[in-house]
Design a protein around this motif. Structure first.
Motif, mmCIF file in Angstrom:
data_model
loop_
_atom_site.group_PDB
_atom_site.id
_atom_site.type_symbol
_atom_site.label_atom_id
_atom_site.label_comp_id
_atom_site.label_asym_id
_atom_site.label_seq_id
_atom_site.Cartn_x
_atom_site.Cartn_y
_atom_site.Cartn_z
ATOM 1 N N LEU A 70 11.529 -3.118 -1.861
ATOM 2 C CA LEU A 70 10.841 -1.883 -2.240
ATOM 3 C C LEU A 70 9.328 -2.094 -2.286
ATOM 4 O O LEU A 70 8.564 -1.272 -1.784
ATOM 5 C CB LEU A 70 11.352 -1.401 -3.608
ATOM 6 C CG LEU A 70 10.638 -0.208 -4.233
ATOM 7 C CD1 LEU A 70 10.857 1.049 -3.397
ATOM 8 C CD2 LEU A 70 11.116 0.013 -5.661
ATOM 9 N N VAL A 71 8.883 -3.204 -2.857
ATOM 10 C CA VAL A 71 7.448 -3.498 -2.944
ATOM 11 C C VAL A 71 6.860 -3.686 -1.547
ATOM 12 O O VAL A 71 5.786 -3.154 -1.247
ATOM 13 C CB VAL A 71 7.195 -4.731 -3.842
ATOM 14 C CG1 VAL A 71 5.747 -5.189 -3.755
ATOM 15 C CG2 VAL A 71 7.567 -4.414 -5.290
ATOM 16 N N ARG A 72 7.550 -4.430 -0.683
ATOM 17 C CA ARG A 72 7.044 -4.613 0.690
ATOM 18 C C ARG A 72 6.952 -3.283 1.422
ATOM 19 O O ARG A 72 5.963 -3.004 2.114
ATOM 20 C CB ARG A 72 7.954 -5.571 1.470
ATOM 21 C CG ARG A 72 7.759 -7.030 1.130
ATOM 22 C CD ARG A 72 8.456 -7.949 2.112
ATOM 23 N NE ARG A 72 9.854 -7.643 2.323
ATOM 24 C CZ ARG A 72 10.871 -8.156 1.621
ATOM 25 N NH1 ARG A 72 10.629 -9.016 0.649
ATOM 26 N NH2 ARG A 72 12.114 -7.815 1.891
ATOM 27 N N THR A 73 7.950 -2.429 1.271
ATOM 28 C CA THR A 73 7.934 -1.115 1.913
ATOM 29 C C THR A 73 6.789 -0.266 1.363
ATOM 30 O O THR A 73 6.067 0.388 2.124
ATOM 31 C CB THR A 73 9.284 -0.393 1.706
ATOM 32 O OG1 THR A 73 10.311 -1.201 2.273
ATOM 33 C CG2 THR A 73 9.287 0.974 2.349
ATOM 34 N N GLY A 74 6.604 -0.272 0.059
ATOM 35 C CA GLY A 74 5.498 0.479 -0.549
ATOM 36 C C GLY A 74 4.149 -0.017 -0.067
ATOM 37 O O GLY A 74 3.245 0.780 0.217
ATOM 38 N N ALA A 75 3.985 -1.334 0.062
ATOM 39 C CA ALA A 75 2.720 -1.905 0.542
ATOM 40 C C ALA A 75 2.459 -1.481 1.988
ATOM 41 O O ALA A 75 1.326 -1.116 2.339
ATOM 42 C CB ALA A 75 2.750 -3.428 0.425
ATOM 43 N N ARG A 76 3.492 -1.487 2.817
ATOM 44 C CA ARG A 76 3.326 -1.026 4.208
ATOM 45 C C ARG A 76 2.907 0.440 4.251
ATOM 46 O O ARG A 76 2.030 0.830 5.019
ATOM 47 C CB ARG A 76 4.623 -1.220 4.998
ATOM 48 C CG ARG A 76 4.812 -2.618 5.536
ATOM 49 C CD ARG A 76 5.905 -2.689 6.590
ATOM 50 N NE ARG A 76 7.197 -2.203 6.139
ATOM 51 C CZ ARG A 76 8.121 -2.955 5.530
ATOM 52 N NH1 ARG A 76 7.898 -4.233 5.315
ATOM 53 N NH2 ARG A 76 9.260 -2.431 5.151
ATOM 54 N N MET A 77 3.505 1.249 3.409
ATOM 55 C CA MET A 77 3.153 2.670 3.365
ATOM 56 C C MET A 77 1.698 2.867 2.947
ATOM 57 O O MET A 77 0.992 3.700 3.520
ATOM 58 C CB MET A 77 4.093 3.409 2.401
ATOM 59 C CG MET A 77 5.519 3.492 2.910
ATOM 60 S SD MET A 77 6.698 4.056 1.658
ATOM 61 C CE MET A 77 6.043 5.613 1.185
ATOM 62 N N MET A 78 1.251 2.091 1.962
ATOM 63 C CA MET A 78 -0.133 2.199 1.506
ATOM 64 C C MET A 78 -1.106 1.785 2.614
ATOM 65 O O MET A 78 -2.129 2.430 2.814
ATOM 66 C CB MET A 78 -0.357 1.352 0.252
ATOM 67 C CG MET A 78 0.404 1.841 -0.980
ATOM 68 S SD MET A 78 -0.013 3.536 -1.448
ATOM 69 C CE MET A 78 -1.676 3.306 -2.032
ATOM 70 N N ARG A 79 -0.777 0.721 3.335
ATOM 71 C CA ARG A 79 -1.651 0.292 4.443
ATOM 72 C C ARG A 79 -1.706 1.367 5.531
ATOM 73 O O ARG A 79 -2.781 1.658 6.059
ATOM 74 C CB ARG A 79 -1.157 -1.035 5.012
ATOM 75 C CG ARG A 79 -1.471 -2.216 4.119
ATOM 76 C CD ARG A 79 -1.107 -3.552 4.767
ATOM 77 N NE ARG A 79 -1.080 -4.585 3.766
ATOM 78 C CZ ARG A 79 0.027 -5.032 3.154
ATOM 79 N NH1 ARG A 79 1.214 -4.546 3.484
ATOM 80 N NH2 ARG A 79 -0.052 -5.954 2.231
ATOM 81 N N ARG A 80 -0.561 1.956 5.858
ATOM 82 C CA ARG A 80 -0.532 3.022 6.867
ATOM 83 C C ARG A 80 -1.313 4.244 6.394
ATOM 84 O O ARG A 80 -1.843 5.004 7.207
ATOM 85 C CB ARG A 80 0.906 3.415 7.205
ATOM 86 C CG ARG A 80 1.584 2.437 8.144
ATOM 87 C CD ARG A 80 2.846 3.005 8.775
ATOM 88 N NE ARG A 80 3.792 3.524 7.816
ATOM 89 C CZ ARG A 80 4.892 2.888 7.393
ATOM 90 N NH1 ARG A 80 5.176 1.699 7.855
ATOM 91 N NH2 ARG A 80 5.690 3.442 6.526
#
Length: 159
Positions: free
Chosen positions: A68-78
């Motif tokens: 979940l944290v990795r997915t959230g971090a990817r979303m924030m970068r995008r």
């Protein structure tokens, strides 16, 4: 929890100069990702021989939380945030303990009956988040209030 400030971040990163923390937190977008720590029957709060408290706990769902944290971090970068910092809060940062007093019909497998009455001490009711099987990763206050009202209607009136 509101906006994270330099003082809060300094507790996790004490060696970073305050002016850098001020600059980072002044331009940050703060997100909390919460996932449920599913119950494990073997988790225990124990009394140590010296009278202190010991926590014997193996977290559940840690792999899913990291995903979940990795997915959230990817979303924030995008979304345009080039720097994404994460920090995992431990058990000491938990505000809504749940599942500490298991409720059920069988005294061998639970400490409370379904109305939060102790199986062993008949004039003891425990009405807090402890009777929940797990937390659902949300604030449990309204559900605790509802259970307290339900328990109060069921409890015998004392003279």
């Amino acid at each position: 929890m509101g906006k994270v400030d330099a003082a809060a971040v300094a507790t996790a990163h004490p060696r970073v100069p305050r002016r850098i923390l001020d600059a980072l937190t002044g331009h940050s977008i703060d997100w909390w990702l919460i996932s449920e720590d599913l119950p494990r029957i073997g988790n225990r709060v124990l009394l140590r021989p010296d009278g202190g408290i010991a926590l014997d706990r193996q977290p559940a769902g840690a792999r899913a939380h990291r995903r979940l944290v990795r997915t959230g971090a990817r979303m924030m970068r995008r979304a345009g945030c080039p720097l994404v910092l994460t920090h995992r809060m431990g058990i000491e940062h938990t505000g809504h303990q749940c599942g500490t007093t298991v409720a059920g019909h069988d005294p061998a497998r639970s400490v409370l009956d379904p109305y939060c009455r102790s199986h062993e001490v008949h004039n003891l009711y425990v009405v807090d988040g402890g009777f929940f099987p797990s937390s659902a990763a949300v604030n449990p206050t309204l559900t605790i209030i509802a259970q307290a009202l339900r328990t109060a209607r069921h409890a015998p009136v004392l003279p």
